[in-house]
Motif scaffolding. Structure first.
Motif, short mmCIF file in Angstrom:
data_model
loop_
_atom_site.label_atom_id
_atom_site.label_comp_id
_atom_site.label_asym_id
_atom_site.label_seq_id
_atom_site.Cartn_x
_atom_site.Cartn_y
_atom_site.Cartn_z
N GLU A 132 12.64 39.27 5.55
CA GLU A 132 13.58 40.25 6.12
C GLU A 132 15.04 39.81 5.95
OE1 GLU A 132 12.18 42.82 6.34
OE2 GLU A 132 10.21 42.61 7.24
N GLY A 179 7.53 45.47 9.39
CA GLY A 179 6.89 44.21 9.79
C GLY A 179 6.66 44.09 11.29
N THR A 185 2.33 39.56 8.35
CA THR A 185 3.71 39.85 8.73
C THR A 185 3.86 40.87 9.85
OG1 THR A 185 3.71 41.45 6.92
CG2 THR A 185 4.76 39.32 6.48
N GLN A 186 2.84 41.70 10.07
CA GLN A 186 3.01 42.80 11.03
C GLN A 186 2.52 42.41 12.43
OE1 GLN A 186 0.98 45.83 8.57
NE2 GLN A 186 2.95 46.85 8.40
#
Ligand SMILES: NC(=O)c1ccc[n+]([C@@H]2O[C@H](COP(=O)([O-])OP(=O)(O)OC[C@H]3O[C@@H](n4cnc5c(N)ncnc54)[C@H](O)[C@@H]3O)[C@@H](O)[C@H]2O)c1
Length: 344
Positions: free
Chosen positions: A58, A238, A265-266
């Motif tokens: 990110e 995410g 990632t989520q």
């Protein structure tokens, strides 16, 4: 014949072959989730090329390699190679994501097409929410609240408009105020919806029948207490939902739970990693609902949380339709791979 050609399709070619037709994308995806449910596919986990840990995605970004094979009558293999640089929109006024898709035939495994995958990727991400909304959102949904005024939320709204005929108002929040203003102007006009910028995530979410988050946020932007009864939430980015949002859901539906866990990632994957979510907490994969093995929405009170990590299969089935349209219409540039292979 020994000569091997590749069809090259630039972004304009992809558009001229139906790249922006959301109804077709949604129907491709419904088909691919049925094949997914029948296990008629091959899907190695995504490879993420990145310059730091998971959270650097990110900030610095990543390039993902996403190969897959779609079975059934589609019968095609391919790979999406997609770069993501979250700073692009702010620093350069350029898209975050840029992608190429390669298709390979399933017999000789030769490459047969190379095309822009940027539009296909964004359209299929919207389309996944469209398919999910068809089974999981209230049919009478009128208000959507979205967070993130970027590329993905444009296609998210294209898909919601396709599936929810009563949708009339959209509230949009972005951390960059001017992006929500421009987004609202452009999307209102393009989709004939009333899209209004709001000054906080809370304002976007409260009172909304449908929620979508598609941001490059580094921490959660949705709180459980903002979500009302009967809501459908499609979580695209995410770590955008706090854990309590997932805990509040009456049903948790995903595209592919194994792939979500692998990617890590989520929110749901993070909860799994911390032992706060088990395999048995996942109500269903969307393919089980499409094929009638599990129920979709059962009443107007359920809060249904949908989480898609995005599958190479989604890209490949859409790219294959674009490729076939290109052959039919004679669109694209033929590139020679070899005139005659020098070794065999
Ligand atoms: N699940 C999937 O299949 C899938 C597919 C494609 C993209 N994505 C993800 O979706 C996300 C959005 O992609 P995009 O192409 O729209 O990106 P984008 O850069 O075009 O838009 C993201 C927007 O989020 C905004 N934002 C960042 N932090 C925020 C915050 N804290 N609060 C509110 N807004 C914030 C940015 O200002 C930007 O306008 C990315 O994380 C991407 O990886 C997921």
């Amino acid at each position: 014949m020994q000569r091997q050609d590749i069809l090259y399709l630039n972004q304009k070619d992809v558009i001229n072959c139906g790249g922006l037709n959301m109804a077709h994308v949604i129907s491709d995806l419904e088909k691919v989730f049925e094949l997914h449910n029948k296990k008629d596919y091959v899907l190695p986990p995504k490879v993420a090329l990145r310059w730091g840990d998971m959270h650097s995605e990110e900030t610095i970004g990543r390039i993902n390699a996403m190969p897959g094979y779609v079975g059934g009558e589609v019968d095609i293999a391919g790979i999406k190679w997609i770069g993501s640089a979250p700073q692009n929109p702010h620093k350069y006024g350029l898209p975050r994501a840029s992608a190429l898709i390669i298709l390979n035939d399933s017999e000789k495994h030769f490459p047969i097409a190379v095309m822009d995958g940027t539009i296909i990727s964004a359209m299929r991400t919207g389309g996944v929410t469209g398919v999910a909304a068809k089974y999981l959102a209230r049919k009478d949904s009128t208000v959507a609240g979205i967070i993130g005024a970027g590329t993905q939320n444009r296609t998210q709204l294209m898909a919601l408009k396709e599936i929810l005929p009563k949708l009339s108002t959209v509230k949009v929040y972005d951390i960059m105020k001017e992006r929500s203003i421009t987004f609202s102007k452009e999307v209102s006009q393009a989709l004939q919806l009333e899209v209004v910028p709001v000054s906080s995530g809370q304002k976007a979410i409260e009172g909304s029948d449908v929620i979508v988050t598609a941001t490059t946020a580094k921490e959660p932007v949705v709180k459980a207490e903002w979500i009302g009864e009967g809501c459908f939430y499609s979580h695209i980015g995410g770590y955008e939902a706090e854990f309590a949002v997932v805990e509040k859901a009456d049903k948790i539906v995903v595209d592919d739970w194994y792939q979500i866990k692998h990617r890590g990632t989520q929110t749901t994957a993070m909860m799994f990693e911390e032992g706060k979510l088990n395999d048995s907490d996942i109500f269903a994969e969307i393919g089980e609902i499409i094929t009638g093995k599990a129920h979709g929405r059962e009443n107007n009170k359920e809060f249904i949380y949908f989480n898609a990590i995005g599958l190479a299969l989604d890209d490949i089935i859409v790219a294959n339709r674009i490729y076939n349209n290109a052959l039919e219409k004679g669109i694209g540039t033929t590139l020679e791979l070899w005139e005659k292979p020098i070794w065999s």
